[in-house]
Design a protein around this motif. Sequence first.
Motif, PDB file in Angstrom:
ATOM      1  N   ASP A 467       0.838  -1.184  -0.001  1.00 37.46           N
ATOM      2  CA  ASP A 467       0.078   0.027  -0.061  1.00 37.46           C
ATOM      3  C   ASP A 467       1.048   1.234   0.018  1.00 37.46           C
ATOM      4  O   ASP A 467       1.857   1.276   0.924  1.00 37.46           O
ATOM      5  CB  ASP A 467      -0.860  -0.107   1.223  1.00 37.46           C
ATOM      6  CG  ASP A 467      -1.945   1.079   1.381  1.00 37.46           C
ATOM      7  OD1 ASP A 467      -2.595   1.363   0.487  1.00 37.46           O
ATOM      8  OD2 ASP A 467      -1.463   1.997   2.142  1.00 37.46           O
ATOM      9  N   ARG A 468       0.658   2.201  -0.962  1.00 41.53           N
ATOM     10  CA  ARG A 468       1.356   3.376  -1.039  1.00 41.53           C
ATOM     11  C   ARG A 468       1.564   4.420  -0.058  1.00 41.53           C
ATOM     12  O   ARG A 468       2.441   4.922   0.213  1.00 41.53           O
ATOM     13  CB  ARG A 468       1.165   4.075  -2.278  1.00 41.53           C
ATOM     14  CG  ARG A 468       1.549   3.212  -3.580  1.00 41.53           C
ATOM     15  CD  ARG A 468       1.187   3.980  -4.977  1.00 41.53           C
ATOM     16  NE  ARG A 468       1.480   2.990  -5.860  1.00 41.53           N
ATOM     17  CZ  ARG A 468       1.487   3.436  -7.275  1.00 41.53           C
ATOM     18  NH1 ARG A 468       1.228   4.549  -7.578  1.00 41.53           N
ATOM     19  NH2 ARG A 468       1.910   2.534  -8.379  1.00 41.53           N
ATOM     20  N   GLU A 469       0.080   4.346   0.702  1.00 39.36           N
ATOM     21  CA  GLU A 469       0.216   5.446   1.885  1.00 39.36           C
ATOM     22  C   GLU A 469       0.897   4.616   3.040  1.00 39.36           C
ATOM     23  O   GLU A 469       1.786   5.817   3.725  1.00 39.36           O
ATOM     24  CB  GLU A 469      -1.463   5.567   2.267  1.00 39.36           C
ATOM     25  CG  GLU A 469      -2.152   6.328   1.194  1.00 39.36           C
ATOM     26  CD  GLU A 469      -3.567   6.492   1.805  1.00 39.36           C
ATOM     27  OE1 GLU A 469      -3.793   6.450   3.033  1.00 39.36           O
ATOM     28  OE2 GLU A 469      -4.353   7.123   0.943  1.00 39.36           O
ATOM     29  N   THR A 470       0.873   3.451   3.109  1.00 37.23           N
ATOM     30  CA  THR A 470       1.619   2.892   4.340  1.00 37.23           C
ATOM     31  C   THR A 470       3.164   2.869   4.002  1.00 37.23           C
ATOM     32  O   THR A 470       3.858   3.318   4.936  1.00 37.23           O
ATOM     33  CB  THR A 470       1.446   1.468   4.543  1.00 37.23           C
ATOM     34  OG1 THR A 470      -0.223   1.209   4.635  1.00 37.23           O
ATOM     35  CG2 THR A 470       1.773   0.978   5.632  1.00 37.23           C
ATOM     36  N   GLU A 474       5.406   4.958   6.901  1.00 36.29           N
ATOM     37  CA  GLU A 474       6.304   4.159   7.633  1.00 36.29           C
ATOM     38  C   GLU A 474       7.454   3.980   6.979  1.00 36.29           C
ATOM     39  O   GLU A 474       8.306   3.573   7.662  1.00 36.29           O
ATOM     40  CB  GLU A 474       5.475   2.839   7.859  1.00 36.29           C
ATOM     41  CG  GLU A 474       4.350   2.905   8.839  1.00 36.29           C
ATOM     42  CD  GLU A 474       3.900   1.455   8.864  1.00 36.29           C
ATOM     43  OE1 GLU A 474       2.853   1.413   9.687  1.00 36.29           O
ATOM     44  OE2 GLU A 474       4.582   0.383   8.976  1.00 36.29           O
ATOM     45  N   PHE A 475       7.788   4.705   6.063  1.00 39.44           N
ATOM     46  CA  PHE A 475       9.362   4.610   5.493  1.00 39.44           C
ATOM     47  C   PHE A 475       9.728   6.220   4.536  1.00 39.44           C
ATOM     48  O   PHE A 475      10.418   6.478   5.136  1.00 39.44           O
ATOM     49  CB  PHE A 475       9.246   3.371   4.555  1.00 39.44           C
ATOM     50  CG  PHE A 475      10.741   3.139   4.114  1.00 39.44           C
ATOM     51  CD1 PHE A 475      11.625   2.669   5.111  1.00 39.44           C
ATOM     52  CD2 PHE A 475      11.067   3.169   2.752  1.00 39.44           C
ATOM     53  CE1 PHE A 475      12.953   2.496   4.622  1.00 39.44           C
ATOM     54  CE2 PHE A 475      12.461   3.029   2.388  1.00 39.44           C
ATOM     55  CZ  PHE A 475      13.345   2.525   3.310  1.00 39.44           C
ATOM     56  N   ASN A 499       3.126  -2.225  10.112  1.00 43.83           N
ATOM     57  CA  ASN A 499       2.206  -2.464   9.016  1.00 43.83           C
ATOM     58  C   ASN A 499       2.852  -2.821   7.635  1.00 43.83           C
ATOM     59  O   ASN A 499       2.299  -3.728   7.148  1.00 43.83           O
ATOM     60  CB  ASN A 499       1.285  -1.180   8.905  1.00 43.83           C
ATOM     61  CG  ASN A 499       0.414  -0.952  10.129  1.00 43.83           C
ATOM     62  OD1 ASN A 499      -0.126  -2.028  10.767  1.00 43.83           O
ATOM     63  ND2 ASN A 499       0.225   0.416  10.520  1.00 43.83           N
ATOM     64  N   LEU A 500       3.942  -2.126   7.483  1.00 42.47           N
ATOM     65  CA  LEU A 500       4.627  -2.162   6.289  1.00 42.47           C
ATOM     66  C   LEU A 500       5.173  -3.642   6.136  1.00 42.47           C
ATOM     67  O   LEU A 500       5.124  -4.435   4.968  1.00 42.47           O
ATOM     68  CB  LEU A 500       5.876  -1.142   5.849  1.00 42.47           C
ATOM     69  CG  LEU A 500       6.581  -1.190   4.723  1.00 42.47           C
ATOM     70  CD1 LEU A 500       5.729  -1.084   3.440  1.00 42.47           C
ATOM     71  CD2 LEU A 500       7.620  -0.103   4.744  1.00 42.47           C
ATOM     72  N   MET A 503       2.687  -6.237   5.543  1.00 44.50           N
ATOM     73  CA  MET A 503       2.117  -6.365   4.171  1.00 44.50           C
ATOM     74  C   MET A 503       3.348  -6.958   3.315  1.00 44.50           C
ATOM     75  O   MET A 503       2.794  -8.007   2.571  1.00 44.50           O
ATOM     76  CB  MET A 503       1.926  -4.961   3.701  1.00 44.50           C
ATOM     77  CG  MET A 503       0.838  -4.222   4.181  1.00 44.50           C
ATOM     78  SD  MET A 503       0.870  -2.521   3.458  1.00 44.50           S
ATOM     79  CE  MET A 503      -0.773  -1.869   4.330  1.00 44.50           C
ATOM     80  N   LEU A 504       4.345  -6.773   3.654  1.00 37.63           N
ATOM     81  CA  LEU A 504       5.517  -7.431   2.860  1.00 37.63           C
ATOM     82  C   LEU A 504       5.643  -8.881   3.059  1.00 37.63           C
ATOM     83  O   LEU A 504       5.777  -9.880   2.192  1.00 37.63           O
ATOM     84  CB  LEU A 504       6.762  -6.865   3.017  1.00 37.63           C
ATOM     85  CG  LEU A 504       6.994  -5.281   2.478  1.00 37.63           C
ATOM     86  CD1 LEU A 504       8.288  -4.745   3.231  1.00 37.63           C
ATOM     87  CD2 LEU A 504       7.272  -5.301   1.108  1.00 37.63           C
ATOM     88  N   LYS A 505       5.277  -9.389   4.424  1.00 33.49           N
ATOM     89  CA  LYS A 505       5.239 -10.839   4.824  1.00 33.49           C
ATOM     90  C   LYS A 505       3.906 -11.572   4.675  1.00 33.49           C
ATOM     91  O   LYS A 505       3.983 -12.747   5.098  1.00 33.49           O
ATOM     92  CB  LYS A 505       5.908 -11.026   6.012  1.00 33.49           C
ATOM     93  CG  LYS A 505       7.360 -10.250   5.952  1.00 33.49           C
ATOM     94  CD  LYS A 505       7.969 -10.245   7.360  1.00 33.49           C
ATOM     95  CE  LYS A 505       8.273 -11.529   7.797  1.00 33.49           C
ATOM     96  NZ  LYS A 505       9.156 -11.840   9.180  1.00 33.49           N
ATOM     97  N   ASN A 506       2.708 -10.915   4.094  1.00 29.27           N
ATOM     98  CA  ASN A 506       1.718 -11.524   3.954  1.00 29.27           C
ATOM     99  C   ASN A 506       1.860 -12.770   3.285  1.00 29.27           C
ATOM    100  O   ASN A 506       2.284 -12.912   1.998  1.00 29.27           O
ATOM    101  CB  ASN A 506       0.787 -10.554   3.546  1.00 29.27           C
ATOM    102  CG  ASN A 506      -0.758 -11.199   3.117  1.00 29.27           C
ATOM    103  OD1 ASN A 506      -0.839 -11.979   2.184  1.00 29.27           O
ATOM    104  ND2 ASN A 506      -1.613 -10.762   4.064  1.00 29.27           N
ATOM    105  N   LYS A 507       1.584 -13.844   3.694  1.00 26.87           N
ATOM    106  CA  LYS A 507       1.960 -15.110   2.880  1.00 26.87           C
ATOM    107  C   LYS A 507       1.218 -15.266   1.871  1.00 26.87           C
ATOM    108  O   LYS A 507       1.850 -15.748   0.655  1.00 26.87           O
ATOM    109  CB  LYS A 507       1.183 -16.250   3.941  1.00 26.87           C
ATOM    110  CG  LYS A 507       1.984 -16.615   5.227  1.00 26.87           C
ATOM    111  CD  LYS A 507       3.608 -17.037   4.904  1.00 26.87           C
ATOM    112  CE  LYS A 507       4.314 -17.559   6.093  1.00 26.87           C
ATOM    113  NZ  LYS A 507       3.870 -18.832   6.763  1.00 26.87           N
TER     114      LYS A 507
END
Length: 985
Positions: A467-470, A474-475, A499-500, A503-507
Amino acid sequence: MKFGTEMGTVQYPLIQYATEVGWSYAKPEDILRMRHGESGLLLQETFLTQVQRLNSSILDHTRAVELAKRLTRVLPRIEGNLEAWEYLRGLKTVFVPAENRERNVQLISEDWEANTYHVTDELRYYNGTHRIRLDVAFFINGIPVLLIEAKAATKLEGIADALEQVRRYHREGPELMALMQIHTLTHLVHYYYGPTWSLSRKSLFNWRTEHPSFQGGAGGGSDFETLVKSFIHPQRLTRLIHDFILFTRKDDELSKVILRPHQMRAVERVVRRAANQEKQRGLIWHTQGSGKTYTMITAAKQIIENPLFENPTVLMLVDRNELEAQLFGNLASVGFGHVEVAHSKRHLQKLLGSDRRGLIVSMIHKFDDIPADLNTRTNIFVLVDEAHRTTGGDLGNYLMAALPNATYLGFTGTPIDRTAYGKGTFMVFGRDDEQGYLDKYSIAESIHDKTTVPLHYTMAPNELQVDRETLEEEFLGLIEAEGMSDVEELNQVLDKAVNLRNMLKNKDRMARVAEHLAEHYREVVKPMGYKAFLVAVDREACAWYKDLLDQHLPPEYSQVVYSAGHNDTEDLARFHLSKDKEQAIRKAFRKPDELPKILIVTEKLLTGFDAPILYCMYLDKPMRDHVLLQAIARVNRPYEDETGLNKPAGFVLDYVGIFDKLEKALAFDSQDVEDVQRVVTDVEMLKGHFEAMMEKARKAYLPITEGVIGDKAAEKVLSHFRDEAKRQEFYQFFRELADLYEILSPDAFLYPYIDDYDQLSRMYRLLRSAYDTLFVDKELTRKTAKLVQAHTRGGAIQDTLDVYEINENLLERLAKDDTSDTVKVFNLLKSIQNMIDKQGHQAPYLHTIGERAEAIVQAFQMRQKATKEALTGLEELIKEINQAEQERAEKNLKPASFAVYWLLNQEGVHAAEDIAREMEKTFNEYPHFRVSAAQERDVRIALYRVLLKDWVKAKKESGGTRETNELTLLVEQIMKVAGRAGETV
């Protein structure tokens, strides 16, 4: 002499320029005598005289002769080349009985005016199996050190052809190449140089001179005379050999490098700054991939060896990756003297406190809590790698307090950021220079020089990105994330980005990324012959991605590489690697035909690991600033191999969304951001460029074959491109187009262009096959070659030349063949060349026929002969070959003797067969005449003796019209052709 020819415009002027800067020219026959025959490597008397003069207290004639034998017996491979270089650098020893000890022996004096310098052309070398001929060769004190391969000024392909010839010299004359240290290639327009035994295109550098650093040198010039004189000036060449060649071992493999112009410039500036008592700081800003590690090593060596610095200490601060690559641990074995690697804080403190001289290698963290004023000498020089991050905070304060009077020289590969941290790098290291740095070499310059390749990127499908907003919150939007300079800082920021990370580690997302990545690798990267990195957000993600990739690719294709943790779970521990295993993986990854193909990493290998075969980075970890540039620089190393594989660019597939906000991800000054953005290109832009080039092709090239097919289309193409300039322009156009196709394919975007691109590929293949004898299909990019092989369409041109078997039936076959005369001309030339390749060593007269065939076709290409005239001339040569083959069988003469007969017969010499049979006795008496100067002289005398009888008789009969110089020319021609008998071609 015609303009643009190899000898007239390039080779002869080059030799003239050499003599004007101090080289003594020796004719080929004089050099042959000085070498004691074609198998000789040294100018014997010159070598013996010079080494005794330079080592008068330790060498007499007998030991000098023994030294010559040792030098010429070095192994005919890179290890022998290293040993020869060690001799040239004065690192080798001889035993002196009177002193009962070993003493270093000097073969070349650093005082360049104390040496002797010879240059010659057409140097022939024969090792008993192969014969090679160098265009120009240079000898210092009788030792061959430099070869130059010259090509015609009008031939843009000349450099590639010249490099291929130098590669052949290494294959066929490795004994000579073991002594040679440098090769240069020139076709007047450019002057390239590179080290021997490192013959990939990426090791070839375009010479330029920027400032006078030798006697008689002129700065800033780019004309051919200035380039040649500045490079081969005896002072410059002596210094190149002594100071700017490095042999290093990485992963147990020996490699050789020679510094590039920007590296030499930086080294000279560093040494001058070290000698400047008024200034104690300097910043060297060289982009990633431009070789700053070798610049540091060379600068350190020159400071240590310079008596001006009175036995100094040089402290090199490097990162862990450099130490793990074992580069510094092996420097002692290649002439650096003793190297101390600090293994601990206590060890480092002991080395500095005990006033250790020479080179010390350490990492910055070993300065933690080190006492102030540990060593207050002024002749301490600290070279700091990755200066934008290494000396920040307390560690930098400890360092400078411990060595308060040292000179500090920082090296960085990335632009200086806008943050206070980055500006601090300028203040620490750049304070003594108005512009903030001592030397700069930008990413744009490195791509222009081809020391790095361009970088391209594409975004993954939106549904796979985070997600671009996240990402922003957060970064990218975090002030504390700006200017981050190492992966550890990056990891600390990402640890908080909950949250970021989730998202990256969502299976489910990771499973879809793995599937997409595997498909991309199979269809895009693997067919190109390259390898890839998958950069995951953390070690746990690396482990998960390995399992997911194994569902789509063979398990052996990928390998996880990360650092082990003491408290790792069983899931993480299964990918722990021993030091030896990791080193084996690194080594195998660098090789195109070995596994693994993909490395899954998160921190390790993102800096300091150079693998030119690496083309693609699958980015699934948020990065920015220095960390981002350092990571993507892993894919910007040039790569070329012996199969013709040539990396067009580096590529990043972004699964995060960083490149969509590239300007925000780079907290650098605007000019530097623009510099990076200019060379990091979205693939979508490449599509526009490909489209524009295809439109140009549809107007300029594709209409050539409209309305014709097969050999008629081939005739149209061959006729249209008879002009050399037109051909070279098309070659350049197509190679650029092929690089774009290689990067973009497969893509639905290309579908409307496939047929037209295939037609252009066939044109290129036909032209290179017809006009360029060195061309082989491997020069086509892999995806283009696959397209040409698989794609069949009506109207395609005949894109290969027929090779005829040359026999008594060929002319009759040609008469019945309805192939166009233009195509027949090139078919016959190809057939003659093919016959020479296979039978030239048994029938040396074929070489002369081949030269005449090439002359006919060249005259045809230059429109000096009509098509019919060229074809008739080649047919006459076919008759000549058939007649010669028949006579050779009938007369039963050995190859060298038949070569004599055939040439004499062609010249109308009386009693040609009798003379040839008499010469056969001479060849039997002197079987080594090809390699022995003495035997060659005796054969030449015998040849003159038997020929003179016929010559006197012919002169009487013709009224004295036969000139003596004609006899001399004939003798030289016979010796040349007879010398080829038995030679493997």
